[in-house]
Write a protein that holds these residues in place. Structure first.
Motif, short mmCIF file in Angstrom:
data_model
loop_
_atom_site.label_atom_id
_atom_site.label_comp_id
_atom_site.label_asym_id
_atom_site.label_seq_id
_atom_site.Cartn_x
_atom_site.Cartn_y
_atom_site.Cartn_z
N VAL A 190 -2.17 3.46 -11.27
CA VAL A 190 -1.76 2.17 -10.71
C VAL A 190 -3.03 1.36 -10.46
O VAL A 190 -3.89 1.78 -9.71
N ARG A 235 0.81 -1.22 0.00
CA ARG A 235 0.00 0.00 0.00
C ARG A 235 0.84 1.27 0.00
O ARG A 235 0.32 2.36 -0.25
N LEU A 255 -1.47 4.63 -0.40
CA LEU A 255 -2.60 4.56 0.52
C LEU A 255 -2.05 4.68 1.92
O LEU A 255 -2.73 5.08 2.86
N GLY A 306 -14.23 -5.38 -3.71
CA GLY A 306 -14.47 -3.98 -3.36
C GLY A 306 -15.30 -3.24 -4.40
O GLY A 306 -15.10 -2.05 -4.63
N ASP A 325 -3.78 11.12 -5.70
CA ASP A 325 -4.94 10.70 -6.49
C ASP A 325 -4.53 10.40 -7.93
O ASP A 325 -4.98 9.42 -8.52
N ARG A 353 -2.67 7.09 -8.06
CA ARG A 353 -3.52 5.91 -7.92
C ARG A 353 -4.34 5.65 -9.18
O ARG A 353 -4.74 4.53 -9.45
N ARG A 354 -4.62 6.71 -9.95
CA ARG A 354 -5.34 6.48 -11.21
C ARG A 354 -4.45 5.80 -12.23
O ARG A 354 -4.92 5.25 -13.21
N TYR A 385 -5.58 -1.33 -8.94
CA TYR A 385 -5.69 -1.77 -7.55
C TYR A 385 -6.86 -2.73 -7.43
O TYR A 385 -7.99 -2.39 -7.77
N ILE A 388 -8.63 -5.67 -4.73
CA ILE A 388 -8.56 -6.13 -3.34
C ILE A 388 -9.45 -7.33 -3.12
O ILE A 388 -10.23 -7.72 -3.98
N ASN A 443 1.22 2.67 -3.83
CA ASN A 443 0.28 3.66 -4.35
C ASN A 443 -0.11 4.70 -3.28
O ASN A 443 -1.09 5.41 -3.42
#
Lengths: 371, 244
Positions: free
Chosen positions: A85, A53, A58, A93, A79, A82-83, A87, A89, A56
């Motif tokens: 990369v 985490r 988090l 999610g 932000d 993360r767009r 992700y 879970i 990215n």
């Protein structure tokens, strides 16, 4: 499409939570090679998820540097980072109030793609993960099985074509059979896409099956061993790693070999609409019935063939099949389930051959001879 | 499906039957002059308009105060506010509505009217929406927030596109309760010159006019049931899809 993966470099990364004596992640350095799957495996609470985490952001690292494709991740707006990369879970999610198409289209939407481009991309992604867009795009996550949800989760992670994918126990919450299929599918996707994937799991078998390299992590995310799966299976660095590898190493070695690596046999096949009397069995005792798109349907025995009116209902259905990407261990399981040969299918589910027990035992013998 | 539909329509139909029956009974009988001065179309419409206006204003205040307060109280940087806000709203609901109303009237020293009635009644009706907003936002699965942030949504993006929509069923349920409280307590509006059906009930009681008393009570009860039903309709229409 398909942007290839970029290298991830973690350099002396440490995470220390305020008020705690020991660091959660201590001085972690690693190079994740471009276009490879690296699996972080280790006991619960060892800091593997925390480490992932931080890539990215988090979780913000306390110290150290992280670069993705040479770019300093800590200097990019979180932000934006993360767009870029992917992700995925555990339990996918997915947003329960978004349809499948809306879920997959979230990141393209955030990146400001226009409607048409997003819709095309969503459709492409659904095809890629094997969900029929016509049937599934309007459904809500609740109306999907666990495995289908997980597929949507992967499609969402891939939608904006990120060079890097982070997966946190993405298949942890599905049943073992579905998990096997999802793993096969991920490998098939990776064959095409060549992303850089960091995959976190506590299941060593999963790590062996998926990883180009495996990092076995201990407390505070210390790297106990970082190597290829066969090297770790053959030569565990210490007792802790050996304990993690566990018993049955030769069976596990079967998970390193794919069906595509061994020679396949061929069964006598017939289309489902063919007349039973026209089937030429020759030496064989069974005929494999295929549907219009060459997908395997049923096995019909010689004796049943004689008085069957059509091939559609005769014999017994093919219950378990494997793909070219499946491991030999899955194939072995399919053979046990089917009570004989395992049917091998290609990318679209079409029949490509069969695999029998003799072939697998020969492979095992060869492995032993080489060891 | 049909059973559901019958249950759905039973409430408004019952309200129409009761209110229609009472009105038919009252207007078909002989009315005295005193009764006529209250029981005529224009004063009934005026009472209804006053009552509805009070309800709408009270509900609007409740929504404008409680929803933002609930959102703030669930942000990570302001979690400590949740018990404070809830305590205040609890005081509002625990205190008798009439007492708060009259105290406020005396405090403002004004001549009464809509706004003097609306503020204390809003205070009284605040709790359901506030509590449900907080609980609704708190019960959103944290892994969804994590997923939202993880794929690049901003904090406010996650709030408005994920958390808030998923909390709406509870918020709307709270709103329905607040609406019913507002429409019920609006009968006290007459004590601060804000009109409403309370006026009919009061007049009927003080002058011992049975028909006026019954009409006022039936209309007030009917309106409360109708508003409750409208609340149910809103819950169905504005709730997020895909959850059931």
């Amino acid at each position: 499409m398909a942007e290839k993966g970029s290298e991830i470099r973690l350099d002396h990364v440490t995470k220390r939570y305020p008020g705690q004596k020991a660091a959660a992640v201590e001085d972690f350095s690693m190079v994740v090679p471009a276009g490879k799957i690296v699996v972080f495996v280790g006991p619960s609470g060892c800091g593997k998820t925390t480490t992932m985490r931080m890539i990215n952001r988090l979780i913000e690292p306390t110290s150290g540097t992280i670069t993705i494709g040479g770019e300093d991740a800590l200097k990019i707006d979180p932000d934006d980072l993360r767009r870029r990369v992917g992700y995925a879970i555990q339990q996918a999610g997915l947003f329960p109030h978004f349809t499948v198409a809306q879920n997959i289209g979230v990141v393209p939407g955030l990146l400001g793609w226009d409607r048409k481009k997003t819709a095309d991309r969503v459709e492409e992604m659904m095809d890629l993960v094997g969900l029929d867009p016509g049937e599934f795009s309007g459904r809500f996550p609740r109306q999907l099985s666990g495995g289908q949800q997980q597929r949507v989760g992967v499609a969402r992670a891939l939608a904006a074509d990120p060079p890097v994918l982070l997966m946190d126990e993405p298949f942890g919450a599905v049943d073992p059979i579905t998990r096997g299929h999802l793993q096969d599918e991920l490998l098939r996707l990776q064959n095409e896409l060549r992303k850089t994937i960091v995959f976190v799991t506590h299941d060593f078998d999963e790590a062996v099956k998926l990883g180009d390299k495996i990092a076995v992590l201990g407390d505070r995310s210390t790297i106990l061993q970082y190597d290829t799966p066969d090297a770790i299976l053959a030569n565990p660095a210490d007792d802790t790693v050996a304990g993690f590898v566990g018993a049955g190493a030769s069976l596990k070695a079967l998970t390193l070999l794919r069906v595509r690596d061994v020679e396949l046999g061929q069964a006598v096949t017939a289309r489902v609409d063919a007349l039973p009397s026209t089937v030429e069995l020759g030496e064989e005792r069974f005929v494999l019935v295929l549907d219009q798109r060459d997908r395997p349907l049923r096995w019909v025995h010689l004796k049943e063939l004689a008085h069957a009116k059509s091939l559609a209902g005769a014999g017994r259905p093919v219950q378990d099949s494997v793909t070219l990407q499946s491991t030999l261990r899955d194939a072995l399981e399919a053979m046990v389930n089917e009570g004989g040969r395992a049917v091998v299918t290609g990318n679209r589910g079409e029949y490509v051959g069969t695999l029998d027990l003799t072939t697998v035992t020969e492979v095992v013998q060869r492995l032993r001879a080489n060891a | 499906m049909t059973a559901e539909r019958i249950r759905f329509w039973a409430q408004p139909v019952a309200v129409l039957l009761i209110v229609g029956g009472v009105l038919a009974w009252v207007f078909s009988s002989r009315l005295t002059a005193t009764e006529k001065s209250t029981l005529n179309a224009s004063s009934l419409v005026k009472a209804l308009a006053d009552h509805l206006l009070m309800t709408v204003v009270v509900t609007a205040i409740v929504v404008l105060v409680a929803v933002p307060a609930g959102i703030v109280a669930t942000r990570p940087w302001a979690r400590w506010l949740a018990p404070v806000f809830l305590a205040i709203a609890n005081v509002g609901q625990a205190a008798p509505a009439l007492g708060v109303l009259v105290l406020w009237f005396l405090l403002t020293g004004a001549s009464g009217g809509l706004w003097v009635a609306a503020l204390p009644l809003a205070f009284y009706s605040l709790l359901p929406v506030l509590r449900n907003t907080i609980v609704g936002l708190q019960q959103v699965d944290p892994s969804l927030v994590d997923a939202g942030r993880g794929i690049g949504m901003s904090a406010s993006g996650v709030l408005w596109r994920v958390e808030f929509p998923l909390a709406t069923p509870l918020i709307l349920a709270g709103l329905r309760t607040s609406l019913v409280l507002a429409v019920g307590t609006a009968t006290f509006g007459l004590f601060v010159n804000a009109g409403g059906f309370g006026l009919l009930i009061d007049t009927g009681y003080k002058l011992n006019l049975m028909k006026v008393l019954v009409t006022g009570s039936a209309l007030a009860a009917g309106l409360a049931l109708l508003v409750d039903w409208i609340g149910a309709v809103i819950e169905q229409w504005f709730g997020p899809k895909g959850l059931r």
